[in-house]
Design a protein around this motif. Structure first.
Motif, PDB file in Angstrom:
ATOM      1  N   SER A  45      -7.696   7.769   2.032  1.00 46.01           N
ATOM      2  CA  SER A  45      -8.878   6.993   2.399  1.00 46.01           C
ATOM      3  C   SER A  45      -8.618   5.527   2.715  1.00 46.01           C
ATOM      4  O   SER A  45      -9.520   4.830   3.146  1.00 46.01           O
ATOM      5  N   ARG A  46      -7.394   5.036   2.484  1.00 46.26           N
ATOM      6  CA  ARG A  46      -7.148   3.612   2.712  1.00 46.26           C
ATOM      7  C   ARG A  46      -5.695   3.356   3.081  1.00 46.26           C
ATOM      8  O   ARG A  46      -4.830   4.158   2.775  1.00 46.26           O
ATOM      9  N   VAL A  74      -5.540  -3.958   0.903  1.00 45.51           N
ATOM     10  CA  VAL A  74      -6.097  -2.615   1.015  1.00 45.51           C
ATOM     11  C   VAL A  74      -7.141  -2.628   2.110  1.00 45.51           C
ATOM     12  O   VAL A  74      -8.019  -3.497   2.130  1.00 45.51           O
ATOM     13  N   THR A  75      -7.040  -1.673   3.020  1.00 46.01           N
ATOM     14  CA  THR A  75      -8.035  -1.543   4.079  1.00 46.01           C
ATOM     15  C   THR A  75      -8.805  -0.251   3.864  1.00 46.01           C
ATOM     16  O   THR A  75      -8.217   0.835   3.829  1.00 46.01           O
ATOM     17  N   VAL A  76     -10.111  -0.402   3.682  1.00 42.74           N
ATOM     18  CA  VAL A  76     -11.000   0.744   3.475  1.00 42.74           C
ATOM     19  C   VAL A  76     -12.114   0.637   4.504  1.00 42.74           C
ATOM     20  O   VAL A  76     -12.829  -0.367   4.550  1.00 42.74           O
ATOM     21  N   GLU A  80     -10.627  -5.178   5.150  1.00 40.10           N
ATOM     22  CA  GLU A  80      -9.437  -5.498   4.374  1.00 40.10           C
ATOM     23  C   GLU A  80      -9.800  -6.353   3.166  1.00 40.10           C
ATOM     24  O   GLU A  80     -10.583  -7.291   3.264  1.00 40.10           O
TER      25      GLU A  80
END
Length: 104
Positions: A45-46, A74-76, A80
């Motif tokens: 998911s990320r 973390v990119t969700v 970011e």
């Protein structure tokens, strides 16, 4: 071993990540199955960019404690976030190889 963990996080490589974790992993109510499920879900998911900072290592026989800092991007969902933190990872030497037993 900790470099392999960093490589696995950055590459979202679950088998590589688990190669440095002991089957006896236990921490904060999580065992190896719960850790595996959580990491696998996170990798799906990320995206993650993990960078370790300064670390100190204390060894006592077949156990070690690694304290250090990190920065994780973390990119969700296209957003970011930058997380700066501290971590303590507990290791055990199993059959001559260091494995993570707690702290993730």
């Amino acid at each position: 071993m900790l470099q392999v963990r960093s490589q696995a996080l950055n590459g979202r490589d679950l088998p590589l990540y688990l190669s440095v974790v002991s089957p006896a992993y236990r921490d904060k109510g999580k065992d190896i199955a719960a850790l595996t499920a959580g990491v696998a879900a996170g990798f799906k998911s990320r995206t993650v960019a993990y960078q370790a900072g300064h670390r100190t290592v204390s060894v006592s026989g077949n156990r070690a404690e690694v304290k250090g800092t990190y920065r994780m991007k973390v990119t969700v969902g296209g957003r970011e976030m930058v997380l700066d933190g501290e971590e303590t990872i507990i290791l055990s030497r199993e059959a001559g190889v260091w494995k993570i037993i707690a702290g993730l």
